[in-house]
Design a protein around this motif. Sequence first.
Motif, mmCIF file in Angstrom:
data_model
loop_
_atom_site.group_PDB
_atom_site.id
_atom_site.type_symbol
_atom_site.label_atom_id
_atom_site.label_comp_id
_atom_site.label_asym_id
_atom_site.label_seq_id
_atom_site.Cartn_x
_atom_site.Cartn_y
_atom_site.Cartn_z
ATOM 1 N N ILE A 27 0.833 -1.206 0.000
ATOM 2 C CA ILE A 27 0.000 0.000 0.000
ATOM 3 C C ILE A 27 0.864 1.251 0.000
ATOM 4 N N THR A 28 1.929 1.244 0.796
ATOM 5 C CA THR A 28 2.814 2.410 0.813
ATOM 6 C C THR A 28 3.866 2.348 -0.285
ATOM 7 N N ALA A 29 4.213 1.147 -0.727
ATOM 8 C CA ALA A 29 5.220 1.016 -1.781
ATOM 9 C C ALA A 29 4.674 1.409 -3.140
ATOM 10 N N SER A 30 3.412 1.100 -3.409
ATOM 11 C CA SER A 30 2.851 1.294 -4.740
ATOM 12 C C SER A 30 2.942 2.735 -5.241
ATOM 13 N N PRO A 31 2.514 3.751 -4.463
ATOM 14 C CA PRO A 31 2.638 5.111 -4.981
ATOM 15 C C PRO A 31 4.089 5.552 -5.150
ATOM 16 N N ARG A 32 4.961 5.076 -4.272
ATOM 17 C CA ARG A 32 6.375 5.418 -4.432
ATOM 18 C C ARG A 32 6.941 4.797 -5.703
ATOM 19 N N LEU A 33 6.566 3.550 -5.979
ATOM 20 C CA LEU A 33 7.060 2.880 -7.174
ATOM 21 C C LEU A 33 6.478 3.522 -8.437
ATOM 22 N N SER A 34 5.210 3.931 -8.363
ATOM 23 C CA SER A 34 4.620 4.638 -9.509
ATOM 24 C C SER A 34 5.376 5.928 -9.789
ATOM 25 N N GLU A 35 5.765 6.612 -8.719
ATOM 26 C CA GLU A 35 6.523 7.844 -8.918
ATOM 27 C C GLU A 35 7.922 7.550 -9.451
ATOM 28 N N MET A 36 8.543 6.484 -8.955
ATOM 29 C CA MET A 36 9.853 6.114 -9.476
ATOM 30 C C MET A 36 9.763 5.790 -10.953
ATOM 31 N N ARG A 37 8.682 5.155 -11.353
ATOM 32 C CA ARG A 37 8.485 4.873 -12.774
ATOM 33 C C ARG A 37 8.464 6.160 -13.583
ATOM 34 N N GLU A 38 7.790 7.206 -13.080
ATOM 35 C CA GLU A 38 7.744 8.476 -13.785
ATOM 36 C C GLU A 38 9.143 9.083 -13.890
ATOM 37 N N ARG A 39 9.933 8.927 -12.849
ATOM 38 C CA ARG A 39 11.288 9.462 -12.886
ATOM 39 C C ARG A 39 12.148 8.717 -13.918
ATOM 40 N N LEU A 40 11.966 7.405 -14.013
ATOM 41 C CA LEU A 40 12.703 6.643 -15.020
ATOM 42 C C LEU A 40 12.293 7.055 -16.427
ATOM 43 N N VAL A 41 11.004 7.225 -16.653
ATOM 44 C CA VAL A 41 10.530 7.649 -17.961
ATOM 45 C C VAL A 41 11.108 9.015 -18.328
ATOM 46 N N ALA A 42 11.143 9.915 -17.359
ATOM 47 C CA ALA A 42 11.708 11.241 -17.611
ATOM 48 C C ALA A 42 13.184 11.159 -17.972
ATOM 49 N N ARG A 43 13.851 10.100 -17.538
ATOM 50 C CA ARG A 43 15.269 9.899 -17.845
ATOM 51 C C ARG A 43 15.476 9.090 -19.122
ATOM 52 N N GLY A 44 14.409 8.835 -19.867
ATOM 53 C CA GLY A 44 14.532 8.152 -21.144
ATOM 54 C C GLY A 44 14.429 6.651 -21.086
ATOM 55 N N VAL A 45 13.930 6.101 -19.965
ATOM 56 C CA VAL A 45 13.770 4.653 -19.803
ATOM 57 C C VAL A 45 12.308 4.294 -20.057
ATOM 58 N N GLY A 46 12.062 3.325 -20.936
ATOM 59 C CA GLY A 46 10.692 2.953 -21.289
ATOM 60 C C GLY A 46 10.073 2.009 -20.284
ATOM 61 N N ALA A 47 9.925 2.453 -19.042
ATOM 62 C CA ALA A 47 9.398 1.612 -17.960
ATOM 63 C C ALA A 47 7.881 1.512 -18.041
ATOM 64 N N GLU A 48 7.342 0.347 -17.682
ATOM 65 C CA GLU A 48 5.899 0.117 -17.685
ATOM 66 C C GLU A 48 5.217 0.850 -16.536
ATOM 67 N N PRO A 49 3.943 1.183 -16.695
ATOM 68 C CA PRO A 49 3.209 1.782 -15.576
ATOM 69 C C PRO A 49 2.862 0.753 -14.507
ATOM 70 N N ILE A 50 2.742 1.223 -13.274
ATOM 71 C CA ILE A 50 2.342 0.390 -12.144
ATOM 72 C C ILE A 50 0.822 0.378 -12.006
ATOM 73 N N GLN A 51 0.210 1.543 -12.091
ATOM 74 C CA GLN A 51 -1.240 1.684 -12.010
ATOM 75 C C GLN A 51 -1.689 2.819 -12.924
ATOM 76 N N MET A 52 -2.981 2.881 -13.202
ATOM 77 C CA MET A 52 -3.517 3.976 -13.998
ATOM 78 C C MET A 52 -3.572 5.247 -13.148
ATOM 79 N N PRO A 53 -3.602 6.429 -13.803
ATOM 80 C CA PRO A 53 -3.622 7.689 -13.049
ATOM 81 C C PRO A 53 -4.767 7.794 -12.048
ATOM 82 N N PHE A 54 -5.915 7.180 -12.327
ATOM 83 C CA PHE A 54 -7.013 7.225 -11.367
ATOM 84 C C PHE A 54 -6.546 6.739 -9.998
ATOM 85 N N CYS A 55 -5.757 5.660 -9.983
ATOM 86 C CA CYS A 55 -5.301 5.093 -8.712
ATOM 87 C C CYS A 55 -4.307 6.012 -8.021
#
Length: 589
Positions: free
Chosen positions: A552-580
């Motif tokens: 529960i606490t890891a999921s939003p942090r991991l979703s944010e880490m995914r956004e940081r990887l994407v911003a760095r040019g890494v094609g990482a998959e999403p963890i959850q949809m934006p609604f979540c």
Amino acid sequence: MSFYLLLSLFVTQVLAIWPLPSSMMMGEEVLFVDRTVNFIYNGAAQVALPQPEQMPFEQDLNLFISQQGNYGHHNTSSQKVISTAIKSTTQTLFEQNFVPWKFHPRHSDFEPAMNASCNYIKTVYLKQTEADPANVTKPLAGDVDESYSLSIATNGRATITASSSIGIAHGLTTFTQLFYKHSSGAAYTPYAPVNIKDAPKFQHRGLNMDVSRAWYAPADITRMIDALAYNKFNRLHLHITDAQSWPIEIPALPMLAEKGSYREGFTYSPQTMAYIQDYGASRGVEVILEIDMPGHTSSIAYSYPELIAAFNEKDWSTYAAEPPSGTLKLNSSGVTEFLDTLFEDLLPRVLPYSSYFHTGGDEVNVNAYNLDDTVRSNDTAILQPLMQAFVDRAHTKVRAAGLTPIAWEEMLLTWNLTLGSDVVIQTWQSDEAVAQTVSKGHKALVGNYNYWYLDCGHGQWLDFYPDASQAYYPYYDYCAPLHNWRMMYAYDPLEGVPANLTHLVLGGEVHIWSEQTDPVNVDRQVWPRACAAAEVLWSGAKDEHGQNRSQITASPRLSEMRERLVARGVGAEPIQMPFCTQNGTQCAL
């Protein structure tokens, strides 16, 4: 229930540092970072302005070769680690950052106002309290103190303190994860004041990347190194040769890559390998090379057919785990001479950048030795002493070159070889293998394929003839199903290891094999699921109460880490949809 759901819609997102620090405290004040921020390293100002754009890979490689010479025989310096970390920090803050709209309620006005009263960070103080060890960029596990502390005061004073340059680099990585991109282009944190103390749980935190079954350009590997460093991984294990291709150039044996590679140009020259190794070293990621042997060596037969037994047999599954079949002959003076030449050429070029060399040893099929004219037997009673001599010779060469051997678990647990106490055993088949390895007194790396193989769950890569097809339906691969991030996050590297032997578990690696992976999909195959293993290896699988860490606490942090990887040019998959991510815990059961 209604009250719970109402709260979940407006829950404040937690601070999204990944992997989770040992301890942290933060506030709710806003600070911006000045685009001309200065970095003071032990009292000396450092060049900090970000480049308008990154240097193209080819230009960067050519510059490296011109500076380091033909083979790049050069030890990466502590100063280069600091300079690289500062450059990466400024690029991340101002060129590779993201607007965090996904982590706030829809249409909310979440951005802080920019006005004359805003406080700015204008200087970041970097304090290294001890001199780096000589092997700081190529350490044996445990040789470098990677801990750091980070503080940011509400007046904008930011300080990172560490014993080593690697610790400073980790602190700067965490520093960037406190900041978001403002729609104006500025970078800000809403979390001041900040106080963080952090250190890794495990010493060896790695990814094993198979670059033999598919071709990866050097830029694909350096992009992976950047992502690994950003997750505080400190090892990249390159499984660089296998049955299918031999892409690494060995100048003393030029036909190996010329004939064993998939096509002309699909090879790694000594200069390119030195560049990749140096690239990793300057980012705190030690690049470890593996030449798998005696199995998984069929590609040698394209240039030296006399060295390989059972090469490319039609009934390949009798002799090997994958086509084409083939293994180095086990009692051949020609093989001994070949390996002597290989090691004398390659190992001195490994030494400036790593303290380890991986000699493989997995999935050796005894039936291949029925077709080995130096043995002509699959009897393990006959083969075992020959295998012992084969591995002894290899490890003696590795040690003579100043390196520490790594071997797959089968050499210890299946072949029951007597290995030197320095040999690190890489386990992959079970938790029991870890416990058995440490019980024999060996240091172990974990990576149970039931949890930490990243290539699973995509179905068979083999085709089946009609008369056999139904028996394999619905064509699951051997390590199915796909191991989602939650499963990887729940894996405890110390499961089943006696308490008095846990110190022998150095850490572990996640694995990406390339039967169905290539540069097109490697990013999404690895990221962000590998982040889950990164946090297990850095922060530990259990929380302060001895429980598995909460999804529960890891999921939003991991979703944010995914956004940081994407911003760095890494094609990482999403963890959850934006609604979540916009609605707190509403997507939890």
